[in-house]
Design an enzyme around this catalytic site. Structure first.
Site, PDB file in Angstrom:
ATOM      1  N   SER A 128       0.801  -1.224   0.000  1.00 39.70           N
ATOM      2  CA  SER A 128       0.000   0.000   0.000  1.00 39.70           C
ATOM      3  C   SER A 128       0.832   1.271   0.000  1.00 39.70           C
ATOM      4  CB  SER A 128      -0.945   0.025   1.211  1.00 39.70           C
ATOM      5  OG  SER A 128      -1.757  -1.114   1.223  1.00 39.70           O
ATOM      6  N   HIS A 179       0.480   4.437   4.348  1.00 39.99           N
ATOM      7  CA  HIS A 179      -0.219   5.116   3.263  1.00 39.99           C
ATOM      8  C   HIS A 179       0.259   6.557   3.108  1.00 39.99           C
ATOM      9  CE1 HIS A 179      -3.915   2.206   3.323  1.00 39.99           C
ATOM     10  NE2 HIS A 179      -2.776   1.576   3.118  1.00 39.99           N
TER      11      HIS A 179
END
Length: 191
Positions: A128, A179
């Site tokens: 991610s 993230h």
């Protein structure tokens, strides 16, 4: 040999055909997931990002290896679908070398923020951070090319909302540090 190969606006070699590096990254992630399942997650334990192992045990390789592990099939599918969508245009615009460096540095940027801001005993894994870096980069590149960036902007906002809201709804932990670290790194590199 004396004829220069044509270059993209961003300096990458102009190539036709399949986005080899994007497909290669997807294949490596899938193969690592198969290895995780085949070893009953022993690989996961040895290679996920565990801040205590990095800081105390000097296992810095975990900053990289964790980018190729996933906590389940849904996690893998979401990340690989995103890579399949944003990888090919970025690979074409930037060239394989720049795209590969962007992917790697975005993933490491996400891992570094996880290492700095996550409690020592909280393990983290997944592509991610690298994917969010690609989101940031495609936004920057699309703006530079005077393309409509509303769609990618919407995708980034939705994914950031999901990052912070989903854990409150009981869907399990999501590494906001990975993230954000990947997004900031990818955006800065592309800029």
């Amino acid at each position: 040999k004396s004829v220069r190969q044509p270059r993209t606006q961003f300096g990458g070699a102009v190539r036709s055909g399949a986005p080899i590096l994007t497909y290669g990254l997807i294949a490596v992630n899938v193969l690592m997931f198969v290895a995780q399942m085949a070893t009953n997650d022993r690989i996961t334990e040895d290679f996920f990002l565990w801040p205590r192992a990095v800081g105390v045990g000097d296992q810095y390789y975990r900053l990289v290896t964790s980018m190729f592990l996933h906590s389940g099939l849904t996690h893998l599918l979401f990340n690989m679908w995103a890579l399949y969508v944003v990888g090919p245009p970025l690979e074409a615009w930037l060239g394989r070398l720049r795209f590969g460096a962007l992917y790697a540095l975005s993933g490491i940027g996400g891992s570094v923020l996880v290492y700095l801001l996550t409690p020592l005993d909280v393990p983290t894994l997944g592509a991610s951070g690298a994917i969010f870096g690609l989101f940031g980069a495609i936004f920057v590149v699309a703006r530079k090319l005077n393309l409509d960036v509303r769609m990618i902007g919407t995708v980034v906002v939705i994914n950031l909302l999901f990052t912070f809201v989903a854990p409150m709804l009981g869907s399990g932990p999501i590494s906001w540090q990975g993230h954000i670290g990947g997004l900031v790194t990818g955006t800065a590199i592309a800029a």
